[in-house]
Scaffold this motif. Structure first.
Motif, PDB file in Angstrom:
ATOM      1  N   ALA A 167       0.827  -1.207   0.000  1.00 35.48           N
ATOM      2  CA  ALA A 167       0.000   0.000   0.000  1.00 35.48           C
ATOM      3  C   ALA A 167       0.862   1.259   0.000  1.00 35.48           C
ATOM      4  CB  ALA A 167      -0.925  -0.005   1.212  1.00 35.48           C
ATOM      5  N   MET A 168       1.961   1.221   0.712  1.00 40.63           N
ATOM      6  CA  MET A 168       2.881   2.370   0.702  1.00 40.63           C
ATOM      7  C   MET A 168       3.448   2.563  -0.692  1.00 40.63           C
ATOM      8  SD  MET A 168       5.029   2.680   4.199  1.00 40.63           S
ATOM      9  CE  MET A 168       5.210   1.093   4.944  1.00 40.63           C
ATOM     10  N   VAL A 195      12.724   4.572 -11.523  1.00 37.49           N
ATOM     11  CA  VAL A 195      12.546   4.001 -10.195  1.00 37.49           C
ATOM     12  C   VAL A 195      13.632   2.986  -9.859  1.00 37.49           C
ATOM     13  CG1 VAL A 195      10.931   2.846  -8.648  1.00 37.49           C
ATOM     14  CG2 VAL A 195      10.069   4.315 -10.456  1.00 37.49           C
ATOM     15  N   GLY A 231       2.370   8.917  -7.191  1.00 36.96           N
ATOM     16  CA  GLY A 231       3.062  10.209  -7.181  1.00 36.96           C
ATOM     17  C   GLY A 231       4.141  10.286  -8.244  1.00 36.96           C
ATOM     18  N   LEU A 232       4.884   9.210  -8.360  1.00 39.13           N
ATOM     19  CA  LEU A 232       5.995   9.200  -9.313  1.00 39.13           C
ATOM     20  C   LEU A 232       5.514   9.308 -10.749  1.00 39.13           C
ATOM     21  CD1 LEU A 232       8.353   6.480  -7.851  1.00 39.13           C
ATOM     22  CD2 LEU A 232       8.879   8.890  -8.159  1.00 39.13           C
ATOM     23  N   GLU A 243       2.802  10.599 -11.869  1.00 36.74           N
ATOM     24  CA  GLU A 243       2.275  11.942 -12.131  1.00 36.74           C
ATOM     25  C   GLU A 243       3.390  12.838 -12.614  1.00 36.74           C
ATOM     26  OE1 GLU A 243      -0.376  12.445  -8.325  1.00 36.74           O
ATOM     27  OE2 GLU A 243      -0.189  14.391  -9.291  1.00 36.74           O
ATOM     28  N   ARG A 244       4.483  12.805 -11.889  1.00 32.79           N
ATOM     29  CA  ARG A 244       5.614  13.664 -12.208  1.00 32.79           C
ATOM     30  C   ARG A 244       6.204  13.301 -13.563  1.00 32.79           C
ATOM     31  NH1 ARG A 244      10.556  16.659 -10.301  1.00 32.79           N
ATOM     32  NH2 ARG A 244      11.033  17.315 -12.403  1.00 32.79           N
ATOM     33  N   ARG A 260       0.969   4.259  -3.203  1.00 34.04           N
ATOM     34  CA  ARG A 260       0.903   5.710  -3.088  1.00 34.04           C
ATOM     35  C   ARG A 260       2.112   6.377  -3.754  1.00 34.04           C
ATOM     36  NH1 ARG A 260      -2.161   9.967  -0.276  1.00 34.04           N
ATOM     37  NH2 ARG A 260      -0.657  11.669  -0.249  1.00 34.04           N
ATOM     38  N   VAL A 261       3.268   5.776  -3.556  1.00 30.31           N
ATOM     39  CA  VAL A 261       4.496   6.327  -4.135  1.00 30.31           C
ATOM     40  C   VAL A 261       4.457   6.209  -5.659  1.00 30.31           C
ATOM     41  CG1 VAL A 261       7.002   5.990  -4.283  1.00 30.31           C
ATOM     42  CG2 VAL A 261       5.867   5.946  -2.063  1.00 30.31           C
ATOM     43  N   ARG A 312       1.790  -1.003  -9.357  1.00 28.94           N
ATOM     44  CA  ARG A 312       0.324  -0.964  -9.360  1.00 28.94           C
ATOM     45  C   ARG A 312      -0.185   0.470  -9.256  1.00 28.94           C
ATOM     46  NH1 ARG A 312      -4.069  -1.604  -5.768  1.00 28.94           N
ATOM     47  NH2 ARG A 312      -2.680  -1.581  -3.976  1.00 28.94           N
ATOM     48  N   PHE A 337       6.809  -3.674  -1.721  1.00 26.09           N
ATOM     49  CA  PHE A 337       6.734  -2.232  -1.967  1.00 26.09           C
ATOM     50  C   PHE A 337       6.786  -1.948  -3.465  1.00 26.09           C
ATOM     51  CE2 PHE A 337       7.199   2.145  -0.631  1.00 26.09           C
ATOM     52  CZ  PHE A 337       7.982   2.738  -1.613  1.00 26.09           C
TER      53      PHE A 337
END
Lengths: 191, 163
Positions: B43-44, B81, B51-52, B54-55, B47-48, B132, B126
């Motif tokens: 789940a962490m 990544v 965000g990544l 999007e950028r 979220r990351v 995902r 992670f």
């Protein structure tokens, strides 16, 4: 699924294309991961004080390993005194790992305490603290890292945030105090 | 501006923390505890990943199709990544993709070969979430799992969920 505890604003991401920063392509990965960690800790623990403690503990665990990476990658030998240590931390370590060079100031008369002033803090990029977390020390991991790393080179230090831009201060200030030299080769648990 | 090794140190400590915390309340771990830890890490990562991506894609033109998206994930996203491209992408053209990374950056520190194979899942959760999350923000809901036969080579399986 997630409380929107820490807002990473998409609009603020627009700092230019990634190819402008060829040496540190993964900055957002670290920053976002750190944000996800703090968010998770805030969910898991009841109060800010506990989260601060966990961040410090995790930072310590990272620091005791990071120091080896640092010593392997830099050509720094043993520091002669605390002043030299301060310079190495600010000019070599922070630069190597976070790409910033804090200034070293506010030395105590005894030369056992100083401040690191950070103009900007990569851990806290794009982060805003919501109102109900005003005792959260968001970047407390850093204090643990410094403490753990220095312990491995025989220095017991106390590290804490004196000012934090996330909490409305003008700068971010980390205060480091030398406690004592740790004797080498003591059995575990004794100091 | 953060050095790549910082993420790796942080990730390793996060895995350790999540598992230690789950264990301490009980004294030992069963499969259910392990599943909880894996899903917290996943789940962490989710979220990351959101965000990544999007950028990374904010200035990009939109993608032609699902395969186009997957290729982007394998090249640009993976490089951003995991610091390299996926070595091999396979698909059945029916929504299932297998991404093979022969030198997965989060496993290279663990071992070369079969040592710690049973621990690998912890260190992949992670990353599965990151993938995902990235796909989710690109409009694709998916289930992402990973398997390791020999470290540090790793296969991520992505199954796109048809709504």
């Amino acid at each position: 699924m997630w409380p929107r505890l820490l807002r990473h604003s998409a609009a603020q991401f627009g700092r230019g294309p990634t190819h402008e920063m060829p040496h540190f392509p993964n900055s957002e990965l670290f920053t976002l991961t750190y944000g996800a960690l703090v968010t998770q800790l805030c969910k898991d623990y009841e109060n800010d004080e506990e989260v601060n403690k966990q961040l410090d503990k995790m930072g310590y665990n990272i620091g005791v390993r990071l120091i080896e990476d640092f010593l392997a990658r830099s050509t720094i030998g043993r520091c002669q005194d605390f002043r030299e240590t301060a310079d190495v931390i600010a000019k070599v370590a922070f630069k190597m790992y976070l790409g910033i060079t804090p200034s070293v100031t506010n030395w105590s008369p005894a030369g056992d305490e100083f401040s690191l002033i950070l103009e900007n803090n990569p851990l806290a990029d794009f982060v805003e603290l919501p109102d109900n977390h005003n005792t959260l020390i968001y970047s407390n991991l850093l204090c643990g890292v410094l403490r753990g790393a220095l312990e491995m080179v025989q220095m017991a230090v106390d590290v804490k945030f004196a000012q934090d831009t996330l909490r409305g201060d003008n700068v971010t200030e980390i205060r480091m105090k030398f406690i004592k030299r740790i004797e080498e080769n003591l059995p575990a648990g004794e100091e | 501006m953060a050095d790549e090794s910082l993420f790796e140190f942080l990730h390793m400590e996060m895995v350790s923390h999540v598992f230690t915390e789950q264990q301490s309340s009980k004294g030992e771990m069963d499969n259910k505890d392990r599943a909880v830890c894996i899903s917290v890490l996943e789940a962490m990562g989710f979220r990351v990943g959101q965000g990544l991506i999007e950028r990374l894609t904010k200035d990009s033109p939109s993608f032609k199709d699902e395969l186009d998206i997957m290729k982007f994930v394998c090249k640009d996203f993976w490089t951003k990544v995991f610091r390299r491209q996926v070595d091999n992408l396979r698909t059945n053209h029916q929504g299932t993709y297998v991404l093979q990374d022969n030198k997965f950056s989060l496993l290279t520190q663990l071992s070369n070969g079969k040592q710690y194979l049973d621990q690998a899942a912890k260190y992949l959760a992670f990353s599965c979430g990151v993938v995902r999350g990235a796909l989710s923000n690109l409009g694709l809901e998916s289930v992402v799992t990973a398997e390791v036969a020999v470290m540090p080579s790793c296969k991520f399986q992505v199954v796109i969920q048809k709504l």
